[in-house]
Design a protein around this motif. Sequence first.
Motif, short mmCIF file in Angstrom:
data_model
loop_
_atom_site.label_atom_id
_atom_site.label_comp_id
_atom_site.label_asym_id
_atom_site.label_seq_id
_atom_site.Cartn_x
_atom_site.Cartn_y
_atom_site.Cartn_z
N ALA A 52 -15.04 -3.94 6.68
CA ALA A 52 -13.59 -4.11 6.61
C ALA A 52 -13.21 -5.49 6.09
O ALA A 52 -14.04 -6.38 5.98
N MET A 53 -11.94 -5.63 5.81
CA MET A 53 -11.35 -6.93 5.46
C MET A 53 -10.25 -7.20 6.48
O MET A 53 -9.65 -6.28 7.02
N VAL A 54 -9.99 -8.47 6.70
CA VAL A 54 -8.93 -8.88 7.62
C VAL A 54 -7.83 -9.53 6.80
O VAL A 54 -8.09 -10.37 5.94
N GLY A 55 -6.60 -9.11 7.06
CA GLY A 55 -5.47 -9.67 6.34
C GLY A 55 -4.26 -9.75 7.24
O GLY A 55 -4.35 -9.58 8.46
N PHE A 74 3.39 -9.18 5.30
CA PHE A 74 4.40 -10.16 4.92
C PHE A 74 5.15 -10.72 6.12
O PHE A 74 5.73 -11.79 6.06
N ARG A 75 5.13 -10.03 7.24
CA ARG A 75 5.88 -10.50 8.40
C ARG A 75 5.02 -11.22 9.44
O ARG A 75 5.52 -11.59 10.48
N ASP A 76 3.72 -11.41 9.14
CA ASP A 76 2.82 -12.06 10.09
C ASP A 76 2.55 -13.50 9.70
O ASP A 76 2.10 -13.78 8.59
N ALA A 77 2.81 -14.41 10.62
CA ALA A 77 2.54 -15.84 10.39
C ALA A 77 1.09 -16.15 10.76
O ALA A 77 0.59 -15.65 11.76
N PRO A 78 0.42 -17.00 9.97
CA PRO A 78 -0.96 -17.36 10.30
C PRO A 78 -1.04 -18.05 11.67
O PRO A 78 -0.17 -18.82 12.03
N ASP A 79 -2.10 -17.78 12.41
CA ASP A 79 -2.38 -18.39 13.71
C ASP A 79 -1.35 -18.09 14.79
O ASP A 79 -1.43 -18.64 15.88
N ILE A 80 -0.36 -17.24 14.51
CA ILE A 80 0.65 -16.90 15.51
C ILE A 80 0.66 -15.40 15.76
O ILE A 80 0.56 -14.95 16.89
N ASP A 81 0.78 -14.63 14.68
CA ASP A 81 0.88 -13.18 14.79
C ASP A 81 -0.49 -12.52 14.64
O ASP A 81 -1.47 -13.17 14.30
N GLY A 82 -0.53 -11.22 14.86
CA GLY A 82 -1.76 -10.46 14.76
C GLY A 82 -2.22 -10.27 13.32
O GLY A 82 -1.58 -10.73 12.37
N ASN A 83 -3.34 -9.58 13.15
CA ASN A 83 -3.94 -9.31 11.86
C ASN A 83 -3.85 -7.84 11.53
O ASN A 83 -3.52 -7.01 12.37
N VAL A 84 -4.17 -7.53 10.27
CA VAL A 84 -4.31 -6.15 9.82
C VAL A 84 -5.77 -5.97 9.43
O VAL A 84 -6.27 -6.67 8.55
N LEU A 85 -6.48 -5.08 10.10
CA LEU A 85 -7.86 -4.77 9.80
C LEU A 85 -7.87 -3.60 8.82
O LEU A 85 -7.36 -2.52 9.14
N VAL A 86 -8.41 -3.84 7.62
CA VAL A 86 -8.39 -2.84 6.55
C VAL A 86 -9.81 -2.31 6.35
O VAL A 86 -10.68 -3.04 5.89
N LYS A 87 -10.03 -1.05 6.71
CA LYS A 87 -11.35 -0.44 6.53
C LYS A 87 -11.56 -0.16 5.06
O LYS A 87 -10.70 0.46 4.41
N MET A 88 -12.71 -0.64 4.51
CA MET A 88 -12.98 -0.49 3.08
C MET A 88 -14.45 -0.20 2.84
O MET A 88 -15.30 -0.63 3.60
N GLU A 133 -2.84 -4.02 20.92
CA GLU A 133 -1.81 -4.88 21.51
C GLU A 133 -1.25 -5.88 20.50
O GLU A 133 -0.05 -6.13 20.47
N TYR A 134 -2.11 -6.46 19.66
CA TYR A 134 -1.66 -7.47 18.71
C TYR A 134 -1.90 -7.13 17.25
O TYR A 134 -1.23 -7.67 16.38
N ASP A 135 -2.89 -6.28 16.95
CA ASP A 135 -3.31 -6.06 15.58
C ASP A 135 -3.03 -4.62 15.12
O ASP A 135 -2.89 -3.71 15.93
N LEU A 136 -2.98 -4.46 13.77
CA LEU A 136 -2.84 -3.17 13.15
C LEU A 136 -4.12 -2.84 12.40
O LEU A 136 -4.89 -3.74 12.06
N SER A 137 -4.35 -1.56 12.12
CA SER A 137 -5.51 -1.17 11.32
C SER A 137 -5.11 -0.04 10.39
O SER A 137 -4.15 0.69 10.64
#
Length: 68
Positions: free
Chosen positions: A16-19, A22-36, A59-63
């Motif tokens: 996967a890749m982690v990204g 547009f609405r997520d701030a670095p070090d504050i909001d969650g991540n998006v885990l993209v299966k590839m 709880e914090y991240d999307l995939s």
Amino acid sequence: IGKTLDVLLESEEPGAMVGRSFRDAPDIDGNVLVKMTPRERRQNPPGSFVKVRISGASEYDLSGKLAS
């Protein structure tokens, strides 16, 4: 879940890749885990913007996976 988001890819993990969207701030909001697949990861290195169809949420991240 079910929406497609623009995601900035930032780093790689096994399978996967982690990204972040547009609405997520670095070090504050969650991540998006993209299966590839390995081929998709070669075509979309860190720093790329991709469209991701969200299929899960914790709880914090999307995939999700790349939108076709």
